[in-house]
Each structure stands twice: as structure tokens, then as C-alpha cells.
Design an enzyme around this catalytic site. Structure first.
Site, PDB file in Angstrom:
ATOM      1  N   SER A   1     -13.998 -19.198  30.969  1.00  0.00           N
ATOM      2  CA  SER A   1     -15.106 -18.282  30.752  1.00  0.00           C
ATOM      3  C   SER A   1     -16.066 -18.808  29.685  1.00  0.00           C
ATOM      4  CB  SER A   1     -14.570 -16.889  30.421  1.00  0.00           C
ATOM      5  OG  SER A   1     -15.562 -15.902  30.596  1.00  0.00           O
TER       6      SER A   1
ATOM      7  N   ASP B   1     -15.684 -15.164  41.830  1.00  0.00           N
ATOM      8  CA  ASP B   1     -15.832 -14.797  40.424  1.00  0.00           C
ATOM      9  C   ASP B   1     -17.025 -13.853  40.281  1.00  0.00           C
ATOM     10  OD1 ASP B   1     -16.052 -14.640  37.678  1.00  0.00           O
ATOM     11  OD2 ASP B   1     -16.296 -16.797  37.352  1.00  0.00           O
TER      12      ASP B   1
ATOM     13  N   HIS C   1     -12.054 -14.060  38.556  1.00  0.00           N
ATOM     14  CA  HIS C   1     -12.444 -14.733  37.324  1.00  0.00           C
ATOM     15  C   HIS C   1     -11.273 -15.285  36.513  1.00  0.00           C
ATOM     16  CE1 HIS C   1     -14.764 -15.762  33.827  1.00  0.00           C
ATOM     17  NE2 HIS C   1     -14.082 -14.921  33.061  1.00  0.00           N
TER      18      HIS C   1
END
Length: 426
Positions: free
Chosen positions: A236, A331, A365
Site C-alpha cells: 500500500s 484492488d 488490496h
């Protein structure tokens, strides 16, 4: 419980978190229908559970590597389905196993057929899933500006060295799950917080690359480290920091970028008291609110390729090491696949081939070490409200299993040592 029914976990009821299990049941009636139930409590006290219906064979036996679930949290032959399909009892809760010294305990039971796995219990066993193998050392580090945790495998080494950067989504603190498991697989790993760990402020208005340079120096001087350079692994927001570390700092030989951005995001980046990258920001008006009240933030990030934002792009063409770009195609936090495509095109334009790419359809994600509960939604660490992370449980779980092996292969290939790697066992 029935004294005749036996539930076995093979090869052992005690294992590493990232190890699969074979679950077998014996002593049932021929063709008896039962419910398998799994439950656990995470480090924050949140409870998770799953259940699946199975039919015994003619000998009254079940083997989850062979027999399909007929219904429940998943269907079909899924040997570890009870683990990845566990859902929280409270909505929008992400499974948190961040401390390495205690095991993740999963209680598994066989019950008579009944609603929501509430039939009479026939057998039960607890699975201890440890983050640290035997002999792995864990040392809290507070040296200079560095505050983190160092994990070292048993044995004399030498071992490859990896700097683990976790996401800011959990408050920017340190998660020990991934680094401790990597150490159990033969890597010396230092994990440091982006912010929010020890005396680092959560409200940073700037991030300094010097901090990570200091962390790399500390990591390389560990006596068991044998690789000339270090690896960096991210997720991330830390993905763009990993790109910058690889592009600006010496001695970074291998970088794993997982579901992030190709530009420096949210916070300006400084090096030697000079801003080197401005922050790519987001437009809160483009956050999509769903009918259930959960938001989608993917489309709110400004376009890094727009002329006014290009200065925020990380100059990865400067990097001398290799990249492993990992994108989940579903995602919903970042447009990860598009960012990978952009980075690959840019590297090729500069005559570079120092990259590998992995793309996972149906994955969301949070790609983490395998066999933890899949997280479809949870509270966003920056927005402070629940968001959708994307993906579908089965595909996401399969992606985590595949990726975990690929990460280790990538680091072992790119972070060469003089001696063959060792790994610890329970």
C-alpha cells in the site's frame, strides 16, 4: 463430545502461520453429514468464525484434501477453506495478528448437522499457528532514529537481509507477522514503522528518506547478514516509499512492491533536508459511497500522469536493483494494475528490464502471508471510516499462497549469499 469421533491435524496441531494443514476426521457413521467449524480471536479481541458442511465416506471418514464442502462459508475441495473464509462477528473488522510472541490459535470442531454450526459437538482440536519458528530471535531495536523489531533466523548464516515496511493503514505502526515469518524462512528482517511506532508522530507532515537509509545501515551491519545489498518489501502506501528507497539509496538489490502507487503519495518526501518528491493527493469528492455505507477510495487519487502531478512520480529508472511488482486486479484502494503497467512502460522506455510482474485476478488490496481470514472491508487508517478493499475470498486466498512463495524465491535469487539458506521449523 463423542469418544468415537477423532479429528486430526496433520502433520501437527502446532505449525507456522504460513503452513497448510491436512484435516482428517474418523469414527463417523457411513455418509454422515457433519458441520466443520473454525473460530479464533485476534490480537485486538475480535472474533472470527467459519463453517462448512461435509459428508463422510462409506467408512465414516473425512479428508478435507479430498472431500468437498457441500455448503457454508465455501463450497468445493478447499483444504484450508475453514481458515481463509473466516468472517468477523463485527462488520468491517480486519484480522489483526501483529505480535510474534504468541500463536494464532484456531479452534476447529466437528459437529452434528445443524444451523450455523450449532449442532452437538463430536470432536474438537486447537491449532497453534506460530509466527516464529524454533530458534528465531526477536529483538526490539531502538538505535539512533530507528525504532523497530529485528528478526534473525537460527544458525550461523549468512542470510539475506530484508527491510519490511508495513502499510500506513494500520496507523503506520509495526506489524510483526510478515517479518517474523520471513525470518522463519531464512531471512534477517528489520521492520520499522512508517509512523505511529514508539515516539514517531502519527501526524507526520513530511517523511525523510534518511530514516530508511539509517535502517538499511543498521540492517547490513548485523553479523548474520550475508547479502551485499538488502531487499525491501512493502504494501500500500509503503509501496511508493519502497520505490523511492530503491531509486535514491544505494545497496538496495531487490524491492517487492505490493498494491501501491507509482508516485509519492499523501506526504512530501525529503532527503538530506531537501524535498525530493511532492505528494500526490486525492480528491475526497471522488470517494464513492455505496448503499451499505462503505466507501470506495480507488478513484479519488489524482492521476500521477497528469502534467501537474508528474513531479510526484518516483524515478524508478534510477534504481540499480530489481523490482517485483505485484498487483491485485480487484484492488479497490489503489489502481494497482494500472500503476504497474505505467511503471513497466517507463522502465522499458529507459531500456530497463530489471523487473518481474505478478497480477492476480479476483484478489483484493491486502495481500499478506497466507491462511489468514480474507478482509473485504474495514476501517481505513487515514479516512477513519470503512472502505471496500476488493477481491473475492477464494481468489484472494489462492493469490496469497502463490505470492508468498514468489516473494521468497525473488529475494533468494536477487539477494545472493555465500552459503545456502536455512529455515527454522517448529
Amino acid at each position: 463430545m463423542s469418544s468415537q469421533v477423532r479429528l486430526r491435524l496433520l502433520p501437527s496441531a502446532k505449525c507456522l502461520f504460513d503452513s497448510p494443514l491436512q484435516m482428517k476426521v474418523a469414527g463417523l457413521r457411513a455418509k454422515q453429514v457433519v458441520t466443520m467449524v473454525a473460530s479464533t480471536t485476534d490480537d485486538k479481541g475480535a472474533t472470527f468464525s467459519s463453517s462448512a458442511t461435509y459428508m463422510a465416506d462409506g467408512s465414516g471418514e473425512l479428508d478435507l484434501e479430498r472431500d468437498p464442502s457441500l455448503g457454508g462459508s465455501y463450497v468445493g475441495v478447499e483444504p484450508m477453506g475453514l481458515f481463509w473464509s473466516m468472517k468477523p462477528n463485527t462488520s468491517h473488522t480486519r484480522f489483526q495478528k501483529t505480535k510474534a510472541l504468541s500463536p494464532h490459535v484456531v479452534n476447529i470442531s466437528v459437529r452434528e448437522e445443524g444451523e450455523e454450526g450449532k449442532g452437538r459437538m463430536l470432536a474438537e482440536v486447537s491449532n497453534e499457528r506460530w509466527l516464529m519458528g524454533n530458534g528465531v530471535s526477536r529483538v526490539c531495536v531502538s538505535e539512533g532514529n530507528i525504532h523497530g523489531v529485528l528478526f534473525t533466523p537460527p544458525g550461523g548464516g549468512p542470510f539475506p537481509a530484508v527491510l519490511d515496511l508495513y502499510t500506513s493503514g494500520g496507523g503506520g505502526g509495526v506489524s510483526e507477522k510478515r517479518p517474523s515469518l520471513l525470518a522463519s524462512r531464512g531471512f534477517v528482517v528489520l521492520t520499522v514503522g512508517l509512523f505511529g511506532h514508539k515516539n514517531m508522530t502519527k501526524s507526520n507532515k513530511e517523511i525523510h528518506l534518511d530514516y530508511f537509509e539509517e535502517a538499511i545501515v543498521l540492517l547490513k551491519k548485523q553479523h548474520k547478514v550475508g547479502s551485499k545489498g538488502v531487499g525491501v518489501i512493502s504494501l500500500s502506501k509503503s509501496g511508493d516509499l519502497a520505490l523511492s528507497i530503491a531509486s535514491y539509496l544505494p545497496g538496495v538489490e531487490a524491492t517487492v512492491w505490493i498494491n501501491g502507487c507509482s508516485a509519492n503519495t499523501l506526504i512530501p518526501l525529503y532527503y538530506k533536508n531537501r524535498q525530493i518528491l511532492p505528494a500526490l493527493m486525492f480528491d475526497s469528492s471522488k470517494i464513492i459511497a455505496t448503499e451499505s455505507g462503505v466507501s470506495i477510495v480507488k478513484y479519488s487519487v489524482h492521476d500521477p500522469l497528469a502534467e501537474e502531478n508528474k513531479a510526484s512520480l518516483v524515478p524508478i529508472e534510477r534504481a540499480k536493483g530489481h523490482f517485483l511488482f505485484v498487483a491485485s486486479e480487484d484492488d479497490l484502494n489503489w489502481d494497482s494494475k494500472a500503476y504497474v503497467d505505467e511503471m513497466v512502460e517507463r522502465l522499458k522506455h529507459h531500456g530497463k528490464d530489471n523487473f518481474e510482474c505478478l497480477s492476480y485476478p479476483g484478489a483484493g488490496h491486502y495481500l499478506e502471508p497466507p491462511y489468514g481470514p480474507y478482509c473485504p472491508s474495514s476501517f481505513h487508517g487515514i479516512l477513519g471510516k470503512p472502505v471496500l478493499w476488493g477481491g473475492e475470498a477464494r481468489s484472494h486466498a489462492a493469490a496469497e499462497v502463490h505470492l508468498w512463495k514468489k516473494i521468497q524465491e525473488f529475494f533468494r535469487t536477487r539477494l545472493s549469499c555465500d552459503a545456502a539458506h536455512n529455515k527454522s521449523k517448529l
